[in-house]
Design an enzyme around this catalytic site. Sequence first.
Site, PDB file in Angstrom:
ATOM      1  CB  CYS A 135      -0.570   2.934  -6.165  1.00  0.00           C
ATOM      2  SG  CYS A 135       0.823   3.759  -5.427  1.00  0.00           S
ATOM      3  CD  GLN A 162       0.803   8.673  -1.882  1.00  0.00           C
ATOM      4  OE1 GLN A 162       0.682   9.750  -2.454  1.00  0.00           O
ATOM      5  NE2 GLN A 162       1.600   7.726  -2.333  1.00  0.00           N
ATOM      6  NE  ARG A 267       5.483   6.293   1.893  1.00  0.00           N
ATOM      7  CZ  ARG A 267       5.229   5.875   0.644  1.00  0.00           C
ATOM      8  NH1 ARG A 267       4.061   5.349   0.336  1.00  0.00           N
ATOM      9  NH2 ARG A 267       6.129   5.998  -0.288  1.00  0.00           N
ATOM     10  CG  HIS A 274      -1.963   4.970  -1.443  1.00  0.00           C
ATOM     11  ND1 HIS A 274      -1.122   4.500  -0.473  1.00  0.00           N
ATOM     12  CD2 HIS A 274      -1.237   4.986  -2.599  1.00  0.00           C
ATOM     13  CE1 HIS A 274       0.061   4.225  -1.015  1.00  0.00           C
ATOM     14  NE2 HIS A 274       0.013   4.504  -2.301  1.00  0.00           N
TER      15      HIS A 274
END
Length: 371
Positions: A135, A162, A267, A274
């Site tokens: 992704c 993300q 993250r 994202h």
Amino acid sequence: MLRIGFIGWRGMVGSVLLSRMLEEKDFQDFEPIFFTTSNINGIGPDVGLDIPPLKDAFDIKLLSSMDIILTCQGGDYTKKVYPELRRHGWNGYWIDSASALRMNDDSIIVLDPVNRAVIDSGLSSGIKTYVGGNCTVSLMLMALSGLFASGHIEWISSMTYQAASGAGAKYMKELISQMAVLGDASRSLLDDPASTAIAIDEVVTKELRSNNFPAENFAVPLAGSLIAWIDSPMESGQTREEWKGSVETNKILQTMKPIPVDGVCVRVGAMRCHSQGLTIKLDMDMPLEEVSEVIEKGNQWVKLVPNDKESTLHSLTPAAVNSTLTIPVGRLRKMLMGPEYVAAFTVGDQLLWGAAEPIRRILNILIEQLS
Ligand code: NAP
């Protein structure tokens, strides 16, 4: 009529895929057959057609009768079923959202607004396996497709922010549970106009460090914190997510001379978008207006965001981009390192362009090719 088997349609990526297919009225001119790993003979999804009860996703004989199989079921399923099908001589098209087959020599990573030529040449040379990309990589390539096509990128450093969705549905739920715990613990202080931010911070920190904090999936707090590690370790010191940046970019583009892409993947507490802070090293001093123009013309989904506070706050955030196909690129400027260094920031929905949309589009390309 083409027979197309769908596996993994009720998972997170699969359900986003189905809703996009319904939105685009894709369910026509082929016979869809829906499979399951958990509910044989159950009722399939409502796609506006009469469809038979759900079939067994491990029925190799039935799967072998499909012209195209599209799976969003996950890597374990792919590793089990794909080799068995090929061993049985099945020569149909396999479309996959899992990473298991991505780096195989006989597979193509699909992102057609960026690599349609690579896909077309794969189709004419008989490639039968088409896999969605990572992704973060797909979103970076969608943002910079014009600049990549210009041939002036020497290397990119991508620092990522993300979303929880990249880890799966239960992680998204855990993020919100964590937020709820922090909100509940500080509620009375928030309701008291005389309370101080320091007092609230003490309560929040205590919760974050409590053994009862809900973190079965992430292992640590994400709400009110961040996690600078995604996926497994590599010998290079990168995480696998960071490693994918370079290998997948270069496979998607089929570059003659590899373009290094590297950075730190982190993250953060976003739901499904994202974001990436990019340092782009060009091989020339390209005027910023030209860089902007080249990026904007890359594809129809890129939206250039002026480098000002108002535009950035309103258009360059996960909150603004969530559930849309728009790929905003902003904060564009030359950097202090020199005239060949450009800074940019981009955001994208990782369940759409990062997962379901390239899969939906390759399915349509194959249907068109085979009809
Ligand atoms: P997921 O939501 O866990 O769904 C996978 C399967 O789990 C479903 O098809 C379903 O299969 C089963 N399942 C069990 N309980 C379920 C429940 N309560 N609700 C829905 N499904 C349930 O997986 P995913 O996140 O969509 O990911 C699928 C693949 O795409 C993975 O290989 C992943 O790495 C890849 N991918 C994911 C992302 C992402 O953002 N998550 C992005 C790119 C690629 P049955 O119907 O057969 O039971």
